[in-house]
Enzyme design. Sequence first.
Site, PDB file in Angstrom:
ATOM      1  N   CYS A 177       0.890  -1.105  -0.043  1.00  0.00           N
ATOM      2  CA  CYS A 177       0.037   0.055  -0.010  1.00  0.00           C
ATOM      3  C   CYS A 177       0.779   1.357   0.086  1.00  0.00           C
ATOM      4  O   CYS A 177       0.248   2.068  -0.530  1.00  0.00           O
ATOM      5  CB  CYS A 177      -0.784   0.092   1.192  1.00  0.00           C
ATOM      6  SG  CYS A 177      -0.262   0.152   2.919  1.00  0.00           S
ATOM      7  N   HIS A 235      -2.237   1.666   7.612  1.00  0.00           N
ATOM      8  CA  HIS A 235      -2.365   1.490   6.097  1.00  0.00           C
ATOM      9  C   HIS A 235      -2.166   3.038   5.417  1.00  0.00           C
ATOM     10  O   HIS A 235      -2.428   3.846   6.190  1.00  0.00           O
ATOM     11  CB  HIS A 235      -3.852   1.298   5.667  1.00  0.00           C
ATOM     12  CG  HIS A 235      -4.249   0.971   4.172  1.00  0.00           C
ATOM     13  ND1 HIS A 235      -3.461   0.134   3.505  1.00  0.00           N
ATOM     14  CD2 HIS A 235      -5.147   1.528   3.447  1.00  0.00           C
ATOM     15  CE1 HIS A 235      -3.970   0.212   2.412  1.00  0.00           C
ATOM     16  NE2 HIS A 235      -4.907   0.824   2.190  1.00  0.00           N
ATOM     17  N   ASN A 256      -7.682   5.602  -0.964  1.00  0.00           N
ATOM     18  CA  ASN A 256      -7.344   4.335  -0.463  1.00  0.00           C
ATOM     19  C   ASN A 256      -6.751   3.756  -1.562  1.00  0.00           C
ATOM     20  O   ASN A 256      -7.169   3.433  -2.857  1.00  0.00           O
ATOM     21  CB  ASN A 256      -8.356   3.524   0.265  1.00  0.00           C
ATOM     22  CG  ASN A 256      -8.206   2.216   0.770  1.00  0.00           C
ATOM     23  OD1 ASN A 256      -7.130   1.747   0.360  1.00  0.00           O
ATOM     24  ND2 ASN A 256      -9.205   1.508   1.391  1.00  0.00           N
TER      25      ASN A 256
END
Length: 523
Positions: A173, A353, A374
Site C-alpha cells: 500500500c 495503512h 485508499n
Amino acid sequence: LLSETDNGSKQRSGIETSETASYSIESHNLELVTSWKKRIKDTLDRVEKLKLKEEGITGNTAKEVEKSKSNQQKSNLTNYELDVLVRSSLLTSGIFLPWSDAKVKKYNFSPTQKFVDPDGALKLSQKQIAKFHKWARPSEIIAMRSCSTQQKTIKMVHTISPYTIKQYCVSDCSFIAGLCISAAYERRLKRQLVSSLIYPQDSNGMPIYNPKGIYMVKLWLNGVARRVIVDDYLPVDKKGNLLCSHTVAIGGNKDKLLELWVPILEKAYLKLCGGYDFPGSNSGVDLFSLTGWIPERVFFPKDNNNVQDFETPIERCWDKIYSASSYNDALITMATKDLTEEEASRVGIFVNHAYAVLRIVHTSNGSRLLQLKNPWGRSGWNGKYSPQDKSTWADVNLKRELGYDADTASNCDDGVFWISWTDVTIYFRNIQISWNPELFSCKKVAHALWKADVGPTDDSFNVSENPQYIVTLSKDAIQNNATLWILLSRHVTKQEQDGCEAKDFLAAHIHRIHRPEQRVFYP
C-alpha cells in the site's frame, strides 16, 4: 532510508552468489580496496555476462560495468565511492547497475526472441498463491478474457490518473499510495514523473508496449538511480484477472483494455525488494525509490500540550502541507494509527495503512479538508464529509467549490473521499512528505562503508569513534538563512534480503541546502 520495521541498529552487508562465498572486508584500510574490487568485479562480470546474453545484448560485459562506473565518475565520485556503489549492485533478485541515459539509447529492446527474465519469476505473496493460475504475457491475458477479439487492446499507458489505480493481492500500500500521488502530480501539472521511468519510449518520451516483452525501469536504490530490467510475465487467475496492482478501466471496459504501466512499475520495484511477498514499508521510502524526491516524516503530537522533539505541532503540520500543496512542491501520503479493528471498521479506514493525499483545501467557509485515496480503490471514510454525510453536503456552495457530488460518489466506490483536518489528526499517526529536489540549490552526495565493528558497541553516550563528516556553510549561506537537510540512506544488501545477518554497513549521505525564495517554505 530506514523502513518502519527497521530497528535502526548497525548492521553489516556482504555479497554472495552461487559461485562465490561471502566476501568481507576485514579492514577499512583503503590499501585493501584493490584486491576486493577485483573479486567483486569478476563476480559481477560472470553473472552479468549470462544475464546480458539472455537480454540480447552483446559485447564485453566487463566494459559494461566499467562504463557504468565511468558514467558515475562524471559526478565526481571517488574510486572508493564507486566501489561502494558497485558492491551494492547485487541483490537477491539480480544485478542492478547504476543508471545511464547513454546505455538506455543503445539498449536492445528488440531481441530475436521474446524476452524471458534470466533472474526468474518473482516470489508470490500468499494472497496471490491462493488464486494463482499461471504467469502470462499481455497477449495471453487479453485472450483469456471474455470479450471479443476485435475489441481487445493492449497499451502501456492509456491515461495517467490516480483514480484508476488499484492495489491487489500484494501488501505494498505504501508503494501504490506513492504511485497514486505521483500520477496525480503528473496529471495535474502535465509534467512526466512516473511515465518517464519506463523504457522503451516513443519520440515524445512516453513509454510504449513492447511485443518482445522487455522493459527497463529507472528506480532509485542504494545511493543512485539504477536500471531494473523485467519481462512482461504477470500473475493471473483462471479468468485472466491480474493478481497484482493494476488500473481499472472506466466505463465498463474492464476486459477490453489491458494497461501495463502500473503492473510493470510494481513488478520492477518489487524485483528490487525481493518479490511480491513484500512485507510493507512506508511511502517516504517507496517514493524516494520511485521519484528520487526527498522524504520527510512528520509525526503528530500525542499530547498537544506536551509536544516532543520528534513531533510537530498540529498547526505547523497544516501550514507545512498546505503550503507544499499550494506550490506543488511535494508529494504527500499519510499512514493510519494502530486502531482496534472495531474502531477502524466503524470509521471506514484500515489499520497501519497508507493513503495518498490528492488535494488539500482551505475552503471559503473556513473548512480545512483533504481528499484521500485508499490504494485498494475501494472502502472510503465513513465519518464527516463522507458520501453518507448528507447534512454536510447539503451545502451547495461547498459542493460547487470542491467540484464534488456525494450522490455520485455513493454509487461509485473508488476509495476516494474527503476528510477534515481534525479527523486526520485523530485517526492518522504521521505524514510522509516527499519534497521536489528542484527546491534545493546545492547538493552533495557521499557514499561510504561503515563497518559494524567501527565505533563503540553501544554509542548511546559516545559517538566520537563513529565515522565523522564535517559540513561547512559559506558566509553567503549563513547570511541568507540557508536550510541544511541531511538524508541518510542505508544500502540494502543481498544477504539481508536472503534473511541472513548483514556483514557490512553501507550508507549514503546526501546533503542539500535550500535558500528560501519568495514562496513560503516550511522546513
